[in-house]
Scaffold this active site. Structure first.
Site, short mmCIF file in Angstrom:
data_model
loop_
_atom_site.label_atom_id
_atom_site.label_comp_id
_atom_site.label_asym_id
_atom_site.label_seq_id
_atom_site.Cartn_x
_atom_site.Cartn_y
_atom_site.Cartn_z
CG HIS A 361 -1.87 -1.17 1.05
ND1 HIS A 361 -3.04 -0.84 0.80
CD2 HIS A 361 -1.83 -2.23 1.58
CE1 HIS A 361 -4.07 -1.91 0.74
NE2 HIS A 361 -3.01 -2.96 1.66
CE LYS A 552 -6.82 13.74 0.36
NZ LYS A 552 -6.70 12.65 -0.69
NE ARG A 553 -4.02 9.79 10.01
CZ ARG A 553 -3.52 9.16 11.01
NH1 ARG A 553 -4.00 7.87 11.02
NH2 ARG A 553 -2.44 9.39 11.98
CE LYS A 558 -2.57 10.91 3.07
NZ LYS A 558 -3.33 9.89 2.07
CB THR A 660 -10.37 4.51 -0.88
OG1 THR A 660 -9.54 4.94 0.40
CG2 THR A 660 -9.73 3.29 -1.48
CE LYS A 664 -14.30 5.57 1.25
NZ LYS A 664 -13.39 5.79 2.25
#
Ligand code: 26Q
Length: 819
Positions: A361, A552-553, A558, A660, A664
Site C-alpha cells: 500500500h 484524509k490523514r 498529500k 479511496t 467516494k
C-alpha cells in the site's frame, strides 16, 4: 435445534425491542432515550444477523470449498447499526418501530461510537472488502485485533490537535460475540531446542516461552440482502491461566499481576501512525500475535476436519496480507507445519507460497517495515531461525540465476546487513507469496520499476495490479439516501450490487428536469454538512457556495499545504479587490495527524490560523470561508461525501498509492481536482478528461525534477506565489506567535522539498480557476457531476474483490440454505 425465522417487520422489531428493554437489559421506561435504546435495538438487529450467520457458516462447512482469510492489523468499520439495517433491508421497518416508541431512529444511531480500529485508507479498505465479500457470497474471514483503544479522538484547542483516548468499548459492544472456547496460546521469547522424534528425525521446538492467550471476538459481516453473514474475528490478548496460578502460588502476587498486565497490553491500543514510527517492540508483538493466533485458528479447524493430512491445504486456503504488517504469518505457518506437524521443509514451503499473497500500500521509504534482527530474535527466536533459512534458500536461487552477482544478492537479501542488521518485511512477503499486488495501475507499475525491481526481474508473473474500490452500499446507498432514491427511480436498483449499471445515468445528464433534481439533492446534503460544520466548528457555511473538500490523514505528501496556499491566494485576491466573476467557496479540510508527526500538527495549526483570519474578515463575506473539521472519521465521511462538490486529490504524483476517498466523492457526484497519482488516473480515464480538473507534474517528471528543483526560481517567476509566501513570512496569520509557521515556509522553499509543492502551485491555481469558472455554469457543472457518478462503476470494491478472486484466490460463491 429448529427455530422459526425471526420477523423483520415493525411489529416483530417492537416485540423484541420491548423484551430486551424490559427483561434482558433491565432498564425502566424512564430510560427510553440515549444509550439504552441504542443497545436494545442493536440486540434486536443482531439476533437477525446471528440467525443468518449460522446458516452461512453451516453452508461453508458443508460446501467444503476453498476459503480465504484477510489478515490485517486494521479494520476501520465505523458504525454497524445502519449497515445492518440497510443490508437486512429493515430500514423502514425499524424506523417505524422506533416511531412506535416515540423515538427518532437517527437519534438512536448517533449513540453508536465508530469502531475506529484503523488509521485511514488501508483500514477502511479492509472494511469495504469484507462488505463486498459477504455481498458476493464468498467464504472470506477477516482476522484482526480487538484494540481496547481505537484511533484517537481529535479535538482542536487553540488551533492545535489534542488527542483523546478512544475507549470505544466503554459501554460494551453489542456487535461482537466472545468465543472463549476458541482461545489459542501465543508464544513469546524463550529459546529453541532440537530433539529426535520417534521416527528418528530431528525436530525443533520452541521452549521456555512466555505465553499469552488470544481470545477471539467475532463480528457479523452481513452481505447486501442475500442471507449471507461472514465473520470478522478480532483477537484480544489475555494472560494465560496457569502462568497466573504458578505465580500466585509462588507468592509473587505483584509479579503475577504485572505479567497479566503485560499480556493485556498487546491489544490495548492501535498505533496511530499511517506511516513510519518503525521498530517499536510492542508493534512487533501485535503483528506476531495476530499472525500466530489466526494461523493456529485456521490450522486447528483444518486438523479437526482433515486430520494431519496437509496435502489439500493449499488448495483449500488463501491468506491475503494487508501490507507487510501481518507478514509474520509466513514464518508462523512454516513453524506450525514444521514443528507441530513435522512436514518436510519443501512441502511446508510449497504450502506457504501457494497460500500467501501480499498487497503493498505504499512506496514511501519511511513506511517500509524493518525490524532489528536482535530484537526479532529475542522476541521470536524460532521465527527468526525460519526466516534465515528462507533467506538462505532464496539467495541460493538468486546466485544460481545470476552467478557472481554478489551486489544483487546483497540488494535482494531479506536480511539487510550492517551495524544493526534488519529484517526487511516487504522482501519476506514478496519471496513467500505467489502474488504481489499494488492498489492502482500506476502504483503497481512503480512497484515493478523501483521498490521490487530485482524481484520483478526474477518473477515477473508474481506481480499484478488490483485497483482499490469502495463499497457502494455504505458510500452511496446508505450515506446518500436521497440520491439513491433518485437513481433507483431512474435506472432501477441493480446498481447496488452491480455498480457498472450507473452507466445508464449518463443519458440523464442532458435532461434538464433530472439535473434540477440532482442539484436539489446536493443542496439538501450541503445543508446537512453545514449543520455539522456549524456544530463542530462554529462557522456558518453558505450552502450556496461551492463546497471544496479535502479530508484524509494529514501528511506532507498529500499536500494539504498546497490547498492552504491556494486559499491564502484567494484571500489575497479578495483583499486586492480582484473579485470580478467570483465563485464563492467554502473550503473544508479535515484529518488526523500522527501524534509524533510535528510538521503534520503544524499544518493543522496553519489551517486553523488561516481560517480564523479569513472567517472573521468582513471582506471575505459571501466569497470565501475555511474550516478545519475536527475528528474526521468514518461516520463524518458519511455526511461529508454526499455534500462535496469539489474533491481535492492533490498529492505529489507517485506518492499516493491509490486513494479511496477520491472514489467516494466521485460516486456522490463531486468533481475531482487532482494530480496524475494513484487511482486519480483511472478516475479521469473513466470520467473523461473534460470532467476532471487535472494539474501538476507527472510521477516521471517529479523524479526527473529531483536534484535540480529550484523553488527560488519558481518564486521569482510568480507574483501571486510571492505574495502568498510573503503573507506567511510576515506572520499575518500568527501575529501572537511569530515564527510559528517558519518551519513550514522553510520546507516549501527548500530545494530538497521531497513533495515539490511549489512546483505545482501555478498549475494548481490555474486548475482552480477553471473549477471556479465551470461552477458558474450550474447546468454544465451538474452535467459533469452526473457523469462522474455514472462512470464511477469501476470503483466498487465488488469489482476489486472479483478481481482478487479471479486472479488470486479462486473461491466459489456459496449460498446459505435455511435450516
Ligand atoms: C507501520 C509501522 C508501524 C506503525 C504503523 C504502521 C502503519 C500503519 C498504517 C503504516 C501504514 C499504515 C496505513 C497505510 C495506508 O492507509 N495506506 C493507504 O492505503 C490505501 C488503501 O490501499 C491507499 O488508497 C492509500 O493511497 C494509502 O496511502
Amino acid at each position: 435445534m429448529r427455530m422459526p425465522p425471526m420477523g423483520t417487520d415493525a411489529i416483530s422489531v417492537m416485540e423484541d425491542f420491548r423484551r430486551y428493554f424490559g427483561h434482558t437489559l433491565g432498564w425502566d421506561k424512564f430510560a427510553l432515550s440515549g444509550y439504552p435504546v441504542y443497545s436494545c435495538l442493536a440486540h434486536t438487529l443482531r439476533d437477525r444477523l446471528i440467525e443468518r450467520w449460522r446458516h452461512t457458516q453451516r453452508a461453508y462447512d458443508e460446501a467444503d470449498g476453498k476459503q480465504a482469510y484477510y489478515l490485517s492489523l486494521e479494520f476501520l468499520m465505523g458504525r454497524a447499526m445502519g449497515n445492518a439495517m440497510l443490508n437486512l433491508d429493515m430500514q423502514q421497518e425499524t424506523a417505524e418501530a422506533m416511531r412506535g416508541f416515540g423515538v427518532r431512529l437517527e437519534d438512536v444511531q448517533e449513540q453508536e461510537s465508530d469502531a475506529g480500529l484503523g488509521n485511514g485508507g488501508l483500514g477502511r479498505l479492509a472494511a469495504c472488502f469484507l462488505d463486498s465479500c459477504a455481498t458476493l457470497q464468498l467464504p472470506v474471514t477477516g482476522y484482526g485485533l480487538r484494540y481496547e483503544y481505537g484511533m484517537f479522538r481529535q479535538r482542536i484547542e487553540g488551533g492545535r490537535q489534542v488527542e483523546d483516548p478512544d475507549h470505544w468499548l466503554r459501554n460494551g459492544n453489542p456487535w461482537e460475540v466472545e468465543r472463549p472456547e476458541l482461545a489459542v496460546r501465543v508464544k513469546f521469547g524463550g529459546r529453541t531446542e532440537h530433539y529426535t522424534g520417534k521416527s528418528g528425525r530431528t525436530h525443533t521446538r520452541w521452549v521456555d516461552s512466555q505465553d499469552v492467550m488470544a481470545v477471539p471476538y467475532d463480528m457479523p459481516i452481513p452481505g447486501y440482502r442475500n442471507g449471507t453473514v461472514n465473520t470478522l474475528r478480532l483477537w484480544k490478548s489475555t494472560a494465560t491461566e496457569e502462568f497466573n496460578l504458578e505465580e500466585f502460588n509462588a507468592g509473587s502476587y505483584t509479579e503475577a499481576v504485572a505479567a497479566k498486565n503485560a499480556a493485556e497490553h498487546i491489544t490495548m491500543v492501535l498505533y496511530p501512525n499511517d506511516a513510519s514510527e518503525n521498530g517499536k517492540e510492542l508493534r512487533l508483538r501485535q503483528q506476531y500475535f495476530l499472525a500466530s493466533a489466526s494461523l493456529q485458528d485456521v490450522i486447528n479447524r483444518w486438523v479437526a476436519k482433515h486430520g494431519e493430512d496437509f496435502s489439500q491445504f493449499a488448495a483449500k486456503n488463501a491468506f491475503q496480507l494487508n501490507d507487510t504488517h501481518p507478514t509474520c504469518a509466513v514464518a508462523c505457518l512454516m513453524r506450525l507445519l514444521l514443528d507441530d506437524y513435522h512436514l518436510e521443509w519443501d512441502e511446508a514451503w510449497h504450502i506457504t507460497q501457494e497460500t500467501m499473497a501480499y498487497t503493498n500500500h505504499t512506496l514511501l521509504p519511511e513506511a517500509l517495515e524493518k525490524w532489528s534482527v536482535a530484537m526479532f530474535g529475542r522476541l521470536l527466536p524460532r521465527l527468526l531461525e525460519i526466516i534465515y533459512e528462507i533467506n538462505a534458500r532464496f539467495l541460493e536461487q538468486v546466485s544460481l540465476r545470476w552467478p557472481g552477482d554478489v551486489e544483487r544478492v546483497r540488494r535482494m537479501s531479506i536480511i539487510e546487513e550492517g551495524g544493526q542488521p534488519q529484517v526487511r518485511m516487504a522482501y519476506l512477503a514478496v519471496v513467500a507469496s505467489h502474488s504481489v499486488n499494488g492498489v492502482a495501475a500506476l502504483h503497481s507499475q512503480l512497484l515493478q520499476q523501483y521498490l521490487f525491481r530485482d524481484f520483478y526481474e526474477m518473477w515477473p508473473r508474481k506481480f499484478n495490479n488490483k485497483t482499490n474500490g469502495v463499497t457502494p452500499r455504505r458510500w452511496l446507498a446508505w450515506s446518500n439516501p436521497e440520491l439513491s432514491a433518485l437513481i433507483d427511480a431512474s435506472i432501477g436498483e441493480a446498481w447496488r450490487t452491480n455498480l457498472a449499471e450507473l452507466q445508464n445515468l449518463r443519458k440523464f445528464a442532458d435532461d434538464k428536469a433530472f439535473r434540477a433534481q440532482w442539484r436539489k439533492i446536493k443542496q439538501d446534503n450541503k445543508q446537512r454538512l453545514a449543520a455539522m460544520v456549524q456544530r463542530d466548528c462554529g462557522v456558518a457555511f453558505d450552502p450556496q457556495a461551492m463546497f471544496d473538500v479535502q479530508v484524509k490523514r494529514i501528511h506532507e505528501y498529500k499536500r494539504q499545504l498546497l490547498n492552504v496556499l491556494h486559499v491564502i491566494h484567494l484571500y489575497d485576491r479578495i483583499k486586492r479587490g480582484d473579485t470580478a466573476d467570483w465563485t464563492p467557496r467554502c473550503v473544508l479540510i479535515g484529518g488526523k495527524a500522527a501524534p509524533g508527526y510535528d510538521m503534520a500538527k503544524r499544518i493543522i495549526r496553519l489551517v486553523n490560523a488561516v481560517a480564523e483570519v479569513i472567517n472573521q474578515d468582513a471582506d471575505t463575506k459571501g466569497l470565501l470561508q475555511l474550516v478545519f473539521l475536527p475528528d474526521y472519521r468514518v461516520s463524518a465521511m458519511e455526511v461529508i461525501c454526499p455534500a462535496a462538490e469539489l474533491s481535492e486529490q492533490i498529492s505529489t504524483a507517485g506518492k499516493e498509492a491509490s486513494g479511496t476517498g477520491n472514489m467516494k466523492f466521485m460516486m456522490n457526484g463531486a468533481l475531482t481536482i487532482g494530480t496524475l497519482d494513484g487511482a486519480n488516473i483511472e478516475i479521469r480515464e473513466e470520467a473523461g478528461e473534460k470532467n476532471f480538473f487535472l494539474f501538476g507534474l507527472t510521477a516521471d517528471q517529479v523524479e526527473a525534477t529531483r536534484g535540480h528543483y529550484d523553488p527560488a526560481a519558481i518564486m521569482a517567476a510568480d507574483e501571486d506565489l510571492r505574495r502568498v509566501i510573503g503573507l506567511l513570512q510576515s506572520h499575518h496569520f500568527n501575529l501572537f506567535e511569530p515564527g510559528l509557521f517558519d518551519p513550514i515556509v522553510q520546507s516549501l522553499l527548500n530545494p530538497h522539498d521531497p513533495w515539490l509543492t511549489l512546483a505545482d502551485f501555478r498549475a494548481y491555481v490555474e486548475a482552480q480557476n477553471q473549477v471556479a469558472a465551470a461552477y458558474r455554469d450550474q447546468e454544465n457543472w451538474t452535467r459533469m457531476s452526473i457523469i462522474n457518478t455514472a462512470t464511477s462503476g469501476k470503483f466498487s470494491s465488488d469489482r476489486t474483490i472479483m478481481d482478487y478472486n479471479r486472479e488470486v484466490w479462486g473461491l466459489a460463491a456459496v449460498k446459505p440454505h435455511e435450516e
